[in-house]
Scaffold this motif. Structure first.
Motif, PDB file in Angstrom:
ATOM      1  N   HIS A 232       0.807  -1.224   0.000  1.00 12.97           N
ATOM      2  CA  HIS A 232       0.000   0.000   0.000  1.00 12.97           C
ATOM      3  C   HIS A 232       0.840   1.275   0.000  1.00 12.97           C
ATOM      4  CE1 HIS A 232       0.566   1.215   4.253  1.00 12.97           C
ATOM      5  NE2 HIS A 232       0.703  -0.080   4.476  1.00 12.97           N
ATOM      6  N   SER A 233       0.209   2.336  -0.415  1.00 10.47           N
ATOM      7  CA  SER A 233       0.857   3.644  -0.450  1.00 10.47           C
ATOM      8  C   SER A 233       1.226   4.082   0.972  1.00 10.47           C
ATOM      9  CB  SER A 233      -0.075   4.686  -1.094  1.00 10.47           C
ATOM     10  OG  SER A 233      -1.314   4.758  -0.427  1.00 10.47           O
TER      11      SER A 233
ATOM     12  N   TYR B 280      -2.356  -0.974  -3.337  1.00  8.12           N
ATOM     13  CA  TYR B 280      -3.547  -0.391  -2.726  1.00  8.12           C
ATOM     14  C   TYR B 280      -3.279   1.063  -2.363  1.00  8.12           C
ATOM     15  CZ  TYR B 280      -7.370   0.085   0.724  1.00  8.12           C
ATOM     16  OH  TYR B 280      -8.479   0.478   1.436  1.00  8.12           O
ATOM     17  N   ASP B 281      -4.050   1.962  -2.915  1.00  6.97           N
ATOM     18  CA  ASP B 281      -3.948   3.376  -2.578  1.00  6.97           C
ATOM     19  C   ASP B 281      -4.815   3.611  -1.340  1.00  6.97           C
ATOM     20  OD1 ASP B 281      -4.761   6.202  -2.421  1.00  6.97           O
ATOM     21  OD2 ASP B 281      -3.696   6.399  -4.328  1.00  6.97           O
TER      22      ASP B 281
ATOM     23  N   ASP C 225      -5.648   6.228   0.210  1.00  7.99           N
ATOM     24  CA  ASP C 225      -6.550   7.379   0.178  1.00  7.99           C
ATOM     25  C   ASP C 225      -7.801   7.112  -0.650  1.00  7.99           C
ATOM     26  OD1 ASP C 225      -5.084   9.091   1.870  1.00  7.99           O
ATOM     27  OD2 ASP C 225      -3.729   9.584   0.224  1.00  7.99           O
ATOM     28  N   SER C 226      -7.630   6.492  -1.817  1.00  5.72           N
ATOM     29  CA  SER C 226      -8.777   6.252  -2.700  1.00  5.72           C
ATOM     30  C   SER C 226      -9.405   4.876  -2.502  1.00  5.72           C
ATOM     31  CB  SER C 226      -8.350   6.397  -4.165  1.00  5.72           C
ATOM     32  OG  SER C 226      -7.491   5.320  -4.533  1.00  5.72           O
TER      33      SER C 226
ATOM     34  N   GLU D 292      -8.399   2.323  -4.064  1.00 12.62           N
ATOM     35  CA  GLU D 292      -8.289   1.635  -5.357  1.00 12.62           C
ATOM     36  C   GLU D 292      -7.105   0.678  -5.394  1.00 12.62           C
ATOM     37  OE1 GLU D 292      -8.589   4.058  -8.891  1.00 12.62           O
ATOM     38  OE2 GLU D 292      -9.788   5.531  -7.776  1.00 12.62           O
TER      39      GLU D 292
ATOM     40  N   THR E 160      -4.458  -1.469  -7.951  1.00 15.47           N
ATOM     41  CA  THR E 160      -3.849  -1.520  -9.275  1.00 15.47           C
ATOM     42  C   THR E 160      -3.087  -2.825  -9.387  1.00 15.47           C
ATOM     43  OG1 THR E 160      -3.591   0.891  -9.286  1.00 15.47           O
ATOM     44  CG2 THR E 160      -2.241  -0.374 -10.863  1.00 15.47           C
TER      45      THR E 160
END
Length: 171
Positions: free
Chosen positions: A85-86, A152-153, A155-156, A158, A160
């Motif tokens: 994740h970010s 995994y972002d 914040d959003s 989402e 990818t």
């Protein structure tokens, strides 16, 4: 009854807690968190969830290999999804740095304890490729299992897809 089909491996960072639900939505045919199934006396006998969360530091595969083997044995899983994740804390140090700090702080040499490529995350694409490869090449992973590396972002929410390792007979 436990219909688990997919392991969603992700970081213990509370900001990544939505990863299992995101994985269920990403594949479309998965259920998380599902509902508990009770017997006639009210005892919890199972769940409708098809996604099993596997939560480890940094979402790194080295920490999850035994759980993948056990899950396959008990439930006959079909898919393993590695999620990084970010803004992950595993990006804030290096293997060399944490080893040196541990030696300084704890007076113990951990330099041979872990595979250095699986400790920190310098590049998400590289770490996901590494972890998918580690899972694929483990003798405890059946060859028919689909393995994905997703980003995994936080914040959003989402996902990818970064890596897809699907055996030819499955693809």
């Amino acid at each position: 009854m436990i219909p688990v089909r997919t392991i969603a491996m992700y970081c213990f960072d509370p900001r990544a807690a939505g990863a299992a639900q995101a994985v269920a939505e990403y594949f479309g045919d998965e259920v998380y968190p599902g509902e508990l199934l009770l017997d006639e006396t009210g005892r919890k006998m199972g769940s409708t969830a098809t996604v099993f969360p596997l939560i480890v530091g940094g979402g790194r595969a080295a920490d999850a290999l035994r759980s993948i083997t056990v899950s396959q044995h008990l439930f006959g899983i079909e898919r393993v999804v590695v999620v990084h994740h970010s803004f992950c804390g595993a990006t804030s140090f290096t293997a060399e740095g944490i080893t040196a700090a541990w030696k300084h702080e704890q007076h113990t040499d951990i330099s041979s304890l872990y595979d250095w490529d699986g400790i920190s995350i310098a590049d998400f694409e590289q770490s996901l490729n590494y972890d998918v490869s580690l899972i694929r090449n483990s003798p405890g992973t059946p060859k028919h299992i689909e393995i994905y590396g997703l980003f995994y972002d936080i914040d959003s929410g989402e996902l990818t897809e970064v890596v897809r390792d699907v055996p030819a007979e499955v693809a």
